[in-house]
Design an enzyme around this catalytic site. Structure first.
Site, short mmCIF file in Angstrom:
data_model
loop_
_atom_site.label_atom_id
_atom_site.label_comp_id
_atom_site.label_asym_id
_atom_site.label_seq_id
_atom_site.Cartn_x
_atom_site.Cartn_y
_atom_site.Cartn_z
CG HIS A 253 -42.78 -106.06 -40.28
ND1 HIS A 253 -43.42 -104.84 -39.27
CD2 HIS A 253 -43.42 -106.30 -41.27
CE1 HIS A 253 -44.42 -104.70 -40.01
NE2 HIS A 253 -44.17 -105.23 -41.41
CD GLU B 184 -42.50 -108.36 -45.00
OE1 GLU B 184 -43.14 -107.48 -45.56
OE2 GLU B 184 -42.75 -108.67 -43.87
CG HIS B 185 -41.86 -102.87 -44.70
ND1 HIS B 185 -42.93 -102.06 -44.93
CD2 HIS B 185 -42.54 -104.00 -44.04
CE1 HIS B 185 -43.86 -102.41 -44.12
NE2 HIS B 185 -43.58 -103.49 -43.71
CG LEU C 242 -61.18 -136.26 -31.00
CD1 LEU C 242 -60.75 -137.44 -30.07
CD2 LEU C 242 -62.75 -137.02 -31.16
N GLY D 115 -62.74 -129.67 -30.90
CA GLY D 115 -63.36 -128.56 -31.85
C GLY D 115 -64.47 -129.06 -32.42
CG HIS D 116 -66.91 -133.32 -33.68
ND1 HIS D 116 -68.23 -133.43 -33.83
CD2 HIS D 116 -66.25 -134.15 -34.56
CE1 HIS D 116 -68.64 -134.30 -34.71
NE2 HIS D 116 -67.34 -134.73 -35.25
CG LEU E 173 -66.05 -128.74 -60.57
CD1 LEU E 173 -66.28 -130.43 -60.74
CD2 LEU E 173 -67.00 -128.49 -59.31
#
Length: 918
Positions: A54, A57-58, A280, A282-283, A832
Site C-alpha cells: 500500500h 502505491e502511494h 438463490l 440472496g433472492h 441514456l
C-alpha cells in the site's frame, strides 16, 4: 468478442516484455483513460511489514527520474481536465487516470515512468508514511475495517490474508537492520514485473496510432519473470471451524455474517457457480430465505455471494442485518439459512434457473451501455488477470457452461461444520481485544451439540425456489422515431395536478427507457415530523413491494422511491418491456398502503438505528452533513428526526399518506424507447392516485445567503481523535457569472491544495478543495481531516494557501484550467441515463430551454484571467461569505478570529437571509 452495442475498436497485444495490453479506439471520446493492474497486493507483503504494498502505491505518484517533481503528474492531469487514483487490494494494485483526450500522449508518458524509474526520494518516503498513518487512524472507528482486523486475527497466521494490510508509522518504521526505503526498493524490484502487469488504454486515436504510442513507452518496463508462490496454507487451521465470533462494534450495528471457505472458482468464469448460488441465497422474492426471515421479524436485509478471494480459495458470504429479536434469536436465523441450503441440495441444481440467469447476462452484454472511461479501463485491466484473451470484454457477462456437478460441489461446502459465524452487536460478551484496531471480541469453537442447535424445523413449505421471472424482457424491438420528435423534452400534457414531458431517444437507440415521476406536496420537509414521516412512508412502501420488484430488478428493470425536498419521487428505468406491469403494481400499493404493524415497528427501529449510526461515519462526512444542514432549509439533523421516530405509530403513517396524496401533484418525464401513446397511458395511471381539484401551492426552496464580509464558525461534536475543518466560501451571488467564477476557482485550486497541504505539509489523508453548489447557489469547500493538526492550524494553512492562489497562476495555466472546466461542463452524455438525469434536473430547476450546461460554459469562457482574479480577490479573500464547520477532535482547539459563533444549524438559519429557489 464485443457487445453489438459497442462501436469502439479493440486490439490486444503482448509486448516483448510479456506485458499484456488492450488498446481501445473511440474517436468520439472526450476523455482518454488508462489503467495498469499489477497482480501484486497486500498479500505479498514481507512478514512484519504490514502495509508495504500500500505504501508503495502511494510512493509511485511522487516523482520519477524523467519527471522528478513530486507535484508534476498531479498538476498535469488536473490542468488538462483529468483525475487520477489507485488502490491496493489483497492480490492487486491498480493505477488509473483519465484526461481530456488530446493530452493522452503526455499523460501516458508520465504514467509509464511509474513502472520504469520511480525515484523513491528519501524526503517523500519519510513524509508519505504520515499519509498512510492518517489513513490507518481514519479507519480506527470504521466497523468494516475493525471487523476485518478481528477476522484476520482468528485466521491461520500462516495464510497471507492474516497480515495487516493498511500500514502505520510503526509497521513502516526504519529498523536497525533495514530502512523502509531499502525495503520499498527491494519490494518494487522483485514484484513490479511486466509479466504480471495488464494495461488498458482508451483514446481518440486510431488503433495503429495508439499502438505506436504505447508500445515504445511500456516496452521499457522491466520483465523480472515474477511468479507468485502458491498459497498452500488453509485460511483456517483444521479443527477451527465451525467457529462463533462475537464483535462489539462502534456503531449501533446488529449484523451477522456467515462465512464458508470454498474452492477458487475464478478460472470457471464461464460457469460462474458463485453467481448461481449467490442469486438463490440472496433472492428477495416470495419463498426466499429473506422473505421467511422478515416474516418472523428477525432481519431487515440479506446479501449473499463471493467474499474474499485468493490464489487457491475464497469465502462465500451470507450477511444479514438483524432486528432486536433477530439478535436474541440468531440461532433461528442460522436454522433457516441451513434449512434453505438443505432445500437447495434436495432440489438439486436446476438448469432452467441457470439458463434464466444466463439469459439476463446475455441481454445485459448485448445492450451494454457506455460508462465512465476511467472506470471502464480499470475494470478491464483487473479482468485481464483472469479472463482468456478472447473473453476480456465479456468475461464478466459469460454464463454459458452449466455444470451440475460443480454446483453440487459448491453447495456441499455451505454446511454448519464449515461455517464461521460472526455476530456484531453492542451487547455481545467479549474477552479479547484485536491488535491493530483495538476491537473487543470473543471466539468460540463449536462442538457437535452446539451444531445441532443450528438445525431445526423451518416453516413448512415456506422456503422454495423462485418462480420463473415474469419481468424478463421479451420485446426488445425499437419504436419508430416520430418525424416531429423534438430536440429536447416537450411538455405534452399540462393539467391542474399533473404535467408530463416526453421525448423519444434518437441517439442511444436501446430497448430501454426512463419514466420518472415527481409527486410534489407542501407536506414534506417543513418540519422534522414531516421529514421523518415522509422518509418512513417511502421505506415502508419499498418494503411492501420488495417481493415483486426484486425479480424486476434482476431482469434489468430498476425501481426507486425516495423522499426529496418537495415530495416523493418514483423512478422506473431499464428495458421498457414490462414497465407498465411494474408501474401499475407500484401505483396501486402507493395509493392504498396497508402496512403490517410488525414490519412498521422493525423498519421504524432500523431507521432510528441508522440515524444513530451517523456517529460512525467518516468524520469528514459527518462535518459535510452538518455543513449541508446549515445551508439548506428543510434539512434536519439526526436527533430531531430520532425524536419524531421514537413517538410515531403506524396510524400516524397512514394518516400522513392520506394527507400527502390529497395534496399531491405530479410532474413526469418519459424518455427513451417509447411511443407517443405512453403519455395518455401514464396520465390515466396518475389519475388513479391524484385528486381532481387544484393543487395547493408549494413552499419555496431556500438556501442560506451569507453576506459579503460575514464570517461564521459552527463547532460540531464528532467522536473521533482527528480534527476536521470544512471551510465553505459562498459565491458573491447566484448568477451564471458567479457559478462560473466559483467553479473555475475550485478547478484552479484543487491540485495545488492537495499537493501543498497533503503531500508537502502532510496535514492528513483527506485533503481536498472542490466546487459545492447547493440548489445551484455556488460555493467552494476546503476540507481537511487531520490526525496531526488542530482546526486553528488547518484554518491558518487554508488561509495561507488561498493567499497564494492567484499570484502563482500565469496566463497559460489559467487557459488550461478554463478549457479543462469547459470540456467537463460540456462533456457529451455517455448513455441514456446520463441524458435522462440532465433532462430531469433541468425540469426540476425550471430550466425549460435545457441549456444550463451551455450557459455555464459560456460564462466560464467569458472570463479572462484579470476578471477572474478580481472576482477571486474580492469574494474569496477580502469580502468573504464564510462558514467554517469545525470538529475539534482530541486537540479541542477551534479556529481563531472574528467569526460569529453559532451552536446549531437551526440557530444559524433562524432569521437569516436566504436565496429563494422557485
Amino acid at each position: 468478442m464485443q457487445s453489438p452495442n459497442d462501436e469502439r475498436e479493440y486490439r490486444l497485444l503482448t509486448l516483448d516484455n510479456e506485458m499484456q495490453v488492450l488498446l481501445i479506439s473511440d474517436p468520439d471520446t472526450p476523455k482518454a483513460a488508462a489503467s495498469l493492474d499489477v497482480h501484486v497486493g497486500s498479500g505479498d507483503n514481507p512478514p512484519d511489514r504490514g502495509g508495504l504494498a500500500h505504501f508503495l502505491e502511494h510512493m509511485l505518484f511522487l516523482g520519477t527520474d524523467k519527471y522528478p517533481d513530486a507535484a508534476e503528474y498531479e498538476e498535469f492531469v488536473t490542468e488538462h481536465g483529468g483525475n487520477r487514483n489507485a488502490f491496493t487490494s489483497f492480490e492487486h494494485t491498480n493505477y488509473f487516470f483519465d484526461i481530456n483526450a488530446p493530452y493522452l500522449p503526455e499523460a501516458l508518458d508520465r504514467f509509464a515512468q511509474f513502472f520504469i524509474a520511480p525515484r523513491f526520494d528519501a524526503e517523500y518516503v519519510d513524509r508519505e508514511k504520515n499519509a498512510v498513518e492518517a489513513e490507518y487512524q481514519m479507519g480506527l472507528k470504521s466497523d468494516p475495517r475493525r471487523g476485518l482486523d478481528v477476522l484476520q486475527e482468528v485466521m491461520n497466521e500462516q495464510h497471507p490474508f492474516s497480515q495487516f494490510a493498511v500500514g502505520s508509522l510503526e509497521s513502516l518504521a526504519d529498523r536497525p537492520d533495514s530502512s523502509i526505503r531499502d525495503e520499498l526498493l527491494r519490494f518494487y524490484d522483485e514484484h513490479y514485473s511486466a509479466n504480471v502487469m495488464r494495461l488498458v488504454v482508451l483514446g481518440s486515436e486510431s488503433l495503429d496510432e495508439l499502438e505506436s504510442l504505447v508500445v515504445p513507452m511500456f516496452s521499457e518496463v522491466p520483465n523480472k519473470d515474477f511468479e507468485h508462490e502458491p498459497i498452500s496454507a488453509p485460511i483456517f487451521v483444521e479443527g477451527d471451524l465451525p467457529m462463533f465470533l462475537q464483535i462489539k462494534p462502534q456503531a449501533t450495528l446488529r449484523q451477522m455474517q456467515v462465512l464458508f471457505p470454498i474452492a477458487d472458482y475464478r478460472s470457471e468464469y464461464r460457469a460462474k457457480p458463485l453467481s448461481y448460488l449467490g442469486n438463490l441465497v440472496g433472492h428477495e422474492g416470495e419463498g426466499s430465505l429473506l422473505s421467511q426471515l422478515k416474516s418472523e421479524g428477525l432481519v431487515e436485509s440479506l446479501a449473499a455471494g463471493s467474499g474474499l478471494g485468493w490464489r487457491g480459495g475464497a469465502l462465500f458470504s451470507v450477511s444479514v442485518t438483524l432486528t432486536e429479536e433477530g439478535v436474541e434469536k440468531h440461532e433461528r436465523v442460522l436454522q433457516l439459512l441451513f434449512a434453505y441450503m438443505d432445500m437447495l441440495r434436495e432440489q438439486g441444481p436446476k438448469e432452467w434457473l441457470y439458463e434464466e440467469q444466463s439469459r439476463l447476462a446475455e441481454l445485459a452484454f448485448r445492450f451494454k451501455e457506455e460508462g465512465n472511461p476511467m472506470g471502464y479501463v480499470q475494470g478491464l485491466a483487473g479482468g485481464m488477470q483472469y479472463y482468456d484473451p478472447v473473453d476480456v470484454l465479456q468475461g464478466a457477462y459469460i454464463m454459458s457452461d452449466y455444470d451440475a456437478a460443480m454446483l453440487r460441489e459448491l453447495m456441499a461446502d455451505i454446511v454448519p461444520a464449515n461455517a464461521l459465524v460472526v455476530l456484531e452487536d453492542a451487547d455481545v460478551a467479549t474477552d479479547r481485544v484485536s491488535e491493530h484496531y483495538a476491537v473487543p471480541y470473543s471466539v468460540e469453537r463449536l462442538d457437535a451439540r452446539q451444531l445441532a442447535d443450528w438445525r431445526g424445523a423451518a416453516a413448512e413449505g415456506a422456503l422454495h425456489l423462485p418462480a420463473p421471472n415474469a419481468f424478463i424482457a421479451e420485446d426488445v424491438s425499437l419504436v419508430k422515431i416520430d418525424n416531429d420528435n423534438p430536440a429536447a423534452p416537450e411538455r405534452m400534457l399540462e393539467e391542474q395536478r399533473k404535467q408530463i414531458w416526453f421525448m423519444q431517444d434518437e441517439e442511444f437507440r436501446l430497448p430501454r427507457g426512463a419514466t420518472y415521476i415527481n409527486f410534489r406536496s407542501p407536506l414534506v420537509s417543513q418540519s422534522p415530523r414531516q421529514t421523518a414521516l415522509a422518509v418512513l412512508y417511502t421505506a415502508l412502501l419499498k418494503d411492501r413491494v420488495n417481493e415483486f420488484t426484486y425479480p424486476a430488478l434482476l431482469a434489468g428493470l430498476n425501481f426507486n422511491l425516495y423522499k426529496h425536498a418537495q415530495g416523493i419521487s418514483l423512478r422506473i428505468s431499464g428495458y421498457n418491456d414490462k414497465q407498465d406491469v411494474l408501474l401499475d403494481k407500484l401505483l396501486s400499493v402507493m395509493a392504498s398502503p396497508d402496512f403490517d404493524p410488525q414490519r412498521f415497528e422493525n423498519i421504524r427501529k432500523d431507521m432510528i438505528r441508522s440515524l444513530e449510526n451517523a456517529v460512525a461515519k467518516r468524520p469528514s462526512s459527518q462535518v459535510l452533513d452538518d455543513l449541508r444542514e446549515s445551508l439548506l432549509y428543510g434539512e434536519w439533523g439526526e436527533q430531531p428526526l430520532i425524536d419524531v421516530l421514537q413517538n410515531v405509530s403506524v396510524n400516524d403513517v397512514h394518516d400522513y399518506a392520506q394527507a400527502f396524496w390529497n395534496s399531491a401533484s405530479a410532474e413526469a418525464l418519459i424518455y427513451g424507447n417509447y411511443a407517443r401513446d405512453a403519455v395518455p397511458g401514464l396520465a390515466a395511471r396518475l389519475d388513479k392516485v391524484l385528486p381532481d381539484e387544484a393543487a395547493p401551492d408549494l413552499p419555496e426552496l431556500k438556501v442560506l445567503k451569507l453576506e459579503a464580509g460575514e464570517s461564521v464558525l459552527y463547532p460540531v461534536d464528532v467522536e473521533h481523535d482527528d480534527a476536521v475543518l470544512a471551510w465553505y466560501l459562498q459565491g458573491a451571488g447566484n448568477a451564471w457569472q458567479d457559478r462560473a467564477a466559483t467553479s473555475l476557482t475550485a478547478q484552479i485550486m484543487k491540485s495545488g491544495f492537495f499537493q501543498q497541504l497533503r503531500t508537502e505539509q502532510q496535514l492528513g489523508y483527506i485533503v481536498s478543495a472542490f466546487y459545492w453548489s447547493q440548489l445551484d447557489v455556488p460555493g467552494l469547500v476546503m476540507l481537511i481531516q487531520s490526525p496531526v493538526a488542530d482546526t486553528a492550524g488547518l484554518a491558518s494553512a487554508m488561509d495561507a494557501f488561498l493567499g497564494g492562489v492567484a499570484g502563482s497562476l500565469d496566463d497559460e495555466q489559467f487557459a488550461r484550467h478554463q478549457q479543462a472546466l469547459v470540456s467537463e461542463v460540456l462533456r457529451p452524455h455517455k448513455n441514456l441515463w446520463e441524458r435522462a438525469e440532465f433532462f430531469w434536473q433541468s425540469i426540476a430547476k425550471k430550466q425549460y430551454a435545457f441549456d444550463g450546461r451551455q450557459q455555464l460554459a459560456d460564462a466560464i469562457e467569458a472570463l479572462d484571467r484579470v476578471q477572474w482574479q478580481q472576482y477571486f480577490e474580492r469574494t474569496f479573500l477580502k469580502q468573504r461569505h464564510s462558514l467554517q464547520v469545525a470538529a475539534p477532535g482530541k486537540a479541542a482547539v477551534l479556529p481563531e478570529g472574528g467569526q460569529r459563533r453559532v451552536e446549531s444549524a437551526e440557530v444559524l438559519k433562524a432569521g437569516h437571509r436566504f436565496y429563494s429557489i422557485n
